[in-house]
Design a protein around this motif. Structure first.
Motif, PDB file in Angstrom:
ATOM      1  N   THR A  38      42.478  40.889  45.232  1.00 50.02           N
ATOM      2  CA  THR A  38      43.092  41.423  44.028  1.00 50.02           C
ATOM      3  C   THR A  38      43.629  40.386  43.060  1.00 50.02           C
ATOM      4  O   THR A  38      43.808  40.686  41.893  1.00 50.02           O
ATOM      5  N   THR A  39      43.908  39.186  43.492  1.00 49.91           N
ATOM      6  CA  THR A  39      44.506  38.212  42.594  1.00 49.91           C
ATOM      7  C   THR A  39      43.458  37.292  41.992  1.00 49.91           C
ATOM      8  O   THR A  39      42.394  37.088  42.549  1.00 49.91           O
ATOM      9  N   THR A  58      37.719  35.658  44.923  1.00 49.94           N
ATOM     10  CA  THR A  58      38.430  36.574  44.035  1.00 49.94           C
ATOM     11  C   THR A  58      37.512  37.094  42.938  1.00 49.94           C
ATOM     12  O   THR A  58      36.450  36.539  42.690  1.00 49.94           O
ATOM     13  N   TRP A  59      37.952  38.131  42.256  1.00 47.49           N
ATOM     14  CA  TRP A  59      37.146  38.748  41.203  1.00 47.49           C
ATOM     15  C   TRP A  59      37.109  37.893  39.948  1.00 47.49           C
ATOM     16  O   TRP A  59      36.174  37.967  39.164  1.00 47.49           O
ATOM     17  N   ILE A  60      38.135  37.069  39.727  1.00 48.97           N
ATOM     18  CA  ILE A  60      38.149  36.183  38.560  1.00 48.97           C
ATOM     19  C   ILE A  60      38.523  34.778  39.009  1.00 48.97           C
ATOM     20  O   ILE A  60      39.445  34.597  39.803  1.00 48.97           O
ATOM     21  N   ILE A  61      37.760  33.823  38.506  1.00 47.98           N
ATOM     22  CA  ILE A  61      37.981  32.423  38.839  1.00 47.98           C
ATOM     23  C   ILE A  61      38.202  31.685  37.529  1.00 47.98           C
ATOM     24  O   ILE A  61      37.321  31.674  36.664  1.00 47.98           O
ATOM     25  N   ALA A  62      39.372  31.097  37.355  1.00 52.04           N
ATOM     26  CA  ALA A  62      39.702  30.369  36.130  1.00 52.04           C
ATOM     27  C   ALA A  62      39.860  28.888  36.460  1.00 52.04           C
ATOM     28  O   ALA A  62      40.652  28.524  37.325  1.00 52.04           O
ATOM     29  N   THR A  63      39.089  28.051  35.775  1.00 51.72           N
ATOM     30  CA  THR A  63      39.190  26.612  35.996  1.00 51.72           C
ATOM     31  C   THR A  63      40.219  26.012  35.050  1.00 51.72           C
ATOM     32  O   THR A  63      40.439  26.514  33.948  1.00 51.72           O
ATOM     33  N   LEU A  64      40.841  24.938  35.485  1.00 54.28           N
ATOM     34  CA  LEU A  64      41.829  24.231  34.673  1.00 54.28           C
ATOM     35  C   LEU A  64      41.309  22.892  34.164  1.00 54.28           C
ATOM     36  O   LEU A  64      42.037  22.161  33.505  1.00 54.28           O
ATOM     37  N   GLU A  76      28.949  34.651  45.289  1.00 53.90           N
ATOM     38  CA  GLU A  76      28.485  35.799  46.064  1.00 53.90           C
ATOM     39  C   GLU A  76      29.635  36.709  46.468  1.00 53.90           C
ATOM     40  O   GLU A  76      30.787  36.308  46.473  1.00 53.90           O
ATOM     41  N   GLY A  77      29.275  37.939  46.780  1.00 57.67           N
ATOM     42  CA  GLY A  77      30.248  38.957  47.145  1.00 57.67           C
ATOM     43  C   GLY A  77      30.345  40.006  46.051  1.00 57.67           C
ATOM     44  O   GLY A  77      29.963  39.770  44.908  1.00 57.67           O
ATOM     45  N   THR A  78      30.836  41.174  46.419  1.00 58.29           N
ATOM     46  CA  THR A  78      31.010  42.264  45.458  1.00 58.29           C
ATOM     47  C   THR A  78      32.498  42.454  45.204  1.00 58.29           C
ATOM     48  O   THR A  78      33.270  42.658  46.143  1.00 58.29           O
ATOM     49  N   PHE A  79      32.879  42.379  43.939  1.00 58.12           N
ATOM     50  CA  PHE A  79      34.279  42.477  43.532  1.00 58.12           C
ATOM     51  C   PHE A  79      34.402  43.484  42.400  1.00 58.12           C
ATOM     52  O   PHE A  79      33.425  43.817  41.743  1.00 58.12           O
ATOM     53  N   HIS A  80      35.627  43.942  42.169  1.00 59.27           N
ATOM     54  CA  HIS A  80      35.883  44.947  41.141  1.00 59.27           C
ATOM     55  C   HIS A  80      36.845  44.399  40.095  1.00 59.27           C
ATOM     56  O   HIS A  80      37.717  43.588  40.406  1.00 59.27           O
ATOM     57  N   ASP A  81      36.678  44.879  38.867  1.00 56.95           N
ATOM     58  CA  ASP A  81      37.527  44.471  37.752  1.00 56.95           C
ATOM     59  C   ASP A  81      38.995  44.646  38.127  1.00 56.95           C
ATOM     60  O   ASP A  81      39.405  45.708  38.595  1.00 56.95           O
ATOM     61  N   GLY A  82      39.759  43.603  37.951  1.00 55.68           N
ATOM     62  CA  GLY A  82      41.178  43.648  38.275  1.00 55.68           C
ATOM     63  C   GLY A  82      41.465  43.675  39.761  1.00 55.68           C
ATOM     64  O   GLY A  82      42.610  43.832  40.167  1.00 55.68           O
ATOM     65  N   SER A  85      39.399  48.541  43.592  1.00 54.86           N
ATOM     66  CA  SER A  85      38.116  49.123  43.998  1.00 54.86           C
ATOM     67  C   SER A  85      37.757  50.391  43.231  1.00 54.86           C
ATOM     68  O   SER A  85      36.615  50.839  43.279  1.00 54.86           O
ATOM     69  N   GLU A  86      38.705  50.966  42.513  1.00 52.85           N
ATOM     70  CA  GLU A  86      38.403  52.138  41.683  1.00 52.85           C
ATOM     71  C   GLU A  86      37.772  51.734  40.347  1.00 52.85           C
ATOM     72  O   GLU A  86      37.214  52.573  39.652  1.00 52.85           O
ATOM     73  N   ASN A  87      37.867  50.450  39.992  1.00 53.71           N
ATOM     74  CA  ASN A  87      37.278  49.951  38.747  1.00 53.71           C
ATOM     75  C   ASN A  87      35.825  49.558  38.972  1.00 53.71           C
ATOM     76  O   ASN A  87      35.358  49.465  40.104  1.00 53.71           O
TER      77      ASN A  87
END
Length: 177
Positions: A38-39, A58-64, A76-82, A85-87
């Motif tokens: 989730t994070t 994670t569903w979002i990966i932000a580089t610095l 790889e992997g299946t993730f949901h927005d935010g 799992s309902e998104n």
């Protein structure tokens, strides 16, 4: 850079504080599983990036910052927005910094011989990828980003479901492999 690192540290510490004060009686392994899904993952090192794009990531990966890999990297992997799992199914690689109004202030470069996209609905946004992208999933999006290399699709289905926005650039070929 120090400001970004401080921001990332504040986010991580806030998450730990919320988890500690939540009063949740779930066992530690259940809590850890929920957190990894989730994070967001804010990364500035190669190993952290590789873990974040993995099936346990994670569903979002932000580089610095810019990242350089000598080997192929695999999303790889299946993730949901935010992380909910309902998104809708969604994955985002955010290779950029932004201000409080969501304006891109800096673009980062991720360099690898290949980046293989196996996660459905993956979006590479506002950064630069140096190398070839191999798309092996539906819904790949290149959004306001640059690929200094080729994009190869494993099938016509993956190519048809992909979106390359007008403000994106691919310096090489885009074709079915």
């Amino acid at each position: 850079m120090r400001k970004k690192l401080t921001f990332a540290l504040v986010i991580v510490l806030s998450l730990f504080l919320l988890a500690a004060c939540g009063g949740n009686t779930a066992d530690e392994s259940q809590q850890e599983t929920a957190d990894t899904v989730t994070t967001a993952s804010i990364v500035n090192e190669k190993e952290a990036f590789k873990e974040a794009i993995s099936t346990d990531g994670t569903w979002i990966i932000a580089t610095l910052n810019d990242l350089t890999f000598e080997e192929e990297i695999v999303v790889e992997g299946t993730f949901h927005d935010g992380g909910n799992s309902e998104n809708k199914i969604y994955r985002k690689i955010a290779a950029y910094a932004q201000d409080d109004n969501y304006n891109v202030t800096e673009r980062y470069t991720i360099k690898a011989p290949q980046m293989v996209i196996k996660s459905p609905n993956t979006r590479f946004q506002a950064g630069i990828f140096e190398g070839d992208i191999i798309v092996e999933a539906n819904g790949f999006t290149l959004y306001d980003a640059t690929v200094e290399g080729n994009i190869y699709y494993a099938s016509e289905e993956y190519q048809k479901s992909a979106e390359i926005t007008e403000d994106s650039e691919v310096t090489g070929e885009m074709e079915i492999q």
